[in-house]
Scaffold this motif. Sequence first.
Motif, short mmCIF file in Angstrom:
data_model
loop_
_atom_site.label_atom_id
_atom_site.label_comp_id
_atom_site.label_asym_id
_atom_site.label_seq_id
_atom_site.Cartn_x
_atom_site.Cartn_y
_atom_site.Cartn_z
N THR A 19 0.85 -1.19 0.00
CA THR A 19 0.00 0.00 0.00
C THR A 19 0.89 1.24 0.00
O THR A 19 2.10 1.17 0.24
CB THR A 19 -0.90 0.01 1.24
OG1 THR A 19 -0.07 0.05 2.41
CG2 THR A 19 -1.79 -1.21 1.29
N TRP A 20 0.28 2.39 -0.22
CA TRP A 20 1.06 3.63 -0.25
C TRP A 20 1.75 3.84 1.09
O TRP A 20 2.90 4.24 1.15
CB TRP A 20 0.14 4.81 -0.57
CG TRP A 20 0.92 6.10 -0.70
CD1 TRP A 20 1.46 6.60 -1.83
CD2 TRP A 20 1.27 6.99 0.36
NE1 TRP A 20 2.13 7.77 -1.55
CE2 TRP A 20 2.02 8.04 -0.21
CE3 TRP A 20 1.03 7.03 1.72
CZ2 TRP A 20 2.52 9.10 0.53
CZ3 TRP A 20 1.55 8.09 2.46
CH2 TRP A 20 2.28 9.10 1.87
N TRP A 21 1.04 3.58 2.19
CA TRP A 21 1.61 3.82 3.52
C TRP A 21 2.81 2.92 3.79
O TRP A 21 3.83 3.38 4.29
CB TRP A 21 0.54 3.61 4.59
CG TRP A 21 1.10 3.67 5.97
CD1 TRP A 21 1.22 2.65 6.85
CD2 TRP A 21 1.64 4.82 6.62
NE1 TRP A 21 1.80 3.09 8.01
CE2 TRP A 21 2.07 4.42 7.90
CE3 TRP A 21 1.83 6.15 6.25
CZ2 TRP A 21 2.66 5.30 8.80
CZ3 TRP A 21 2.41 7.02 7.15
CH2 TRP A 21 2.82 6.59 8.41
N LYS A 22 2.71 1.65 3.42
CA LYS A 22 3.82 0.74 3.66
C LYS A 22 5.03 1.11 2.81
O LYS A 22 6.17 0.91 3.23
CB LYS A 22 3.41 -0.70 3.38
CG LYS A 22 2.54 -1.28 4.47
CD LYS A 22 2.29 -2.75 4.22
CE LYS A 22 1.47 -3.34 5.35
NZ LYS A 22 1.24 -4.78 5.17
N ALA A 23 4.81 1.65 1.64
CA ALA A 23 5.92 2.00 0.76
C ALA A 23 6.58 3.32 1.15
O ALA A 23 7.77 3.51 0.91
CB ALA A 23 5.42 2.08 -0.69
N HIS A 24 5.83 4.24 1.78
CA HIS A 24 6.36 5.58 2.03
C HIS A 24 6.38 5.97 3.50
O HIS A 24 6.63 7.13 3.82
CB HIS A 24 5.51 6.62 1.26
CG HIS A 24 5.58 6.44 -0.21
ND1 HIS A 24 4.65 5.74 -0.92
CD2 HIS A 24 6.50 6.86 -1.11
CE1 HIS A 24 4.98 5.74 -2.20
NE2 HIS A 24 6.10 6.40 -2.34
N ARG A 25 6.15 5.06 4.41
CA ARG A 25 6.07 5.44 5.82
C ARG A 25 7.41 5.95 6.36
O ARG A 25 7.44 6.83 7.22
CB ARG A 25 5.56 4.27 6.66
CG ARG A 25 6.43 3.06 6.64
CD ARG A 25 5.81 1.93 7.41
NE ARG A 25 6.61 0.72 7.17
CZ ARG A 25 6.19 -0.48 7.38
NH1 ARG A 25 4.98 -0.67 7.84
NH2 ARG A 25 6.96 -1.51 7.15
N HIS A 26 8.54 5.46 5.85
CA HIS A 26 9.83 5.95 6.33
C HIS A 26 10.06 7.40 5.90
O HIS A 26 10.65 8.20 6.62
CB HIS A 26 10.97 5.05 5.83
CG HIS A 26 11.07 4.97 4.36
ND1 HIS A 26 10.19 4.24 3.58
CD2 HIS A 26 11.94 5.55 3.49
CE1 HIS A 26 10.53 4.37 2.31
NE2 HIS A 26 11.59 5.16 2.23
N GLN A 27 9.55 7.78 4.73
CA GLN A 27 9.68 9.16 4.28
C GLN A 27 8.79 10.08 5.09
O GLN A 27 9.18 11.21 5.42
CB GLN A 27 9.33 9.25 2.79
CG GLN A 27 10.33 8.54 1.91
CD GLN A 27 9.87 8.46 0.46
OE1 GLN A 27 8.69 8.67 0.16
NE2 GLN A 27 10.79 8.16 -0.43
N VAL A 28 7.59 9.61 5.41
CA VAL A 28 6.68 10.42 6.23
C VAL A 28 7.28 10.61 7.62
O VAL A 28 7.25 11.72 8.18
CB VAL A 28 5.28 9.75 6.32
CG1 VAL A 28 4.39 10.47 7.31
CG2 VAL A 28 4.63 9.72 4.96
#
Length: 77
Positions: A19-28
């Motif tokens: 999902t978008w969250w799993k792919a970008h959570r480190h950037q957030v």
Amino acid sequence: MATKPPAVIGVLTEPTPPTWWKAHRHQVALIAGIFLGWQLCGASSGAANPDQHGPTHPAHSVTPSATPSTTAKENHR
């Protein structure tokens, strides 16, 4: 004698994309950490420099009074 074909145990499939969250959570988390660090540094630097917003008390706390030479002249009259 004929050999048996290999038994099918399972079917390999391509994994579902994250999902978008799993792919970008480190950037957030990085952006949130930088922002919070900036806020904390900005809040603490104001306390270290009290002259930033001017003095909080009057420069002279004693009310001006007549000098002794002035009162002597007035009493002489």
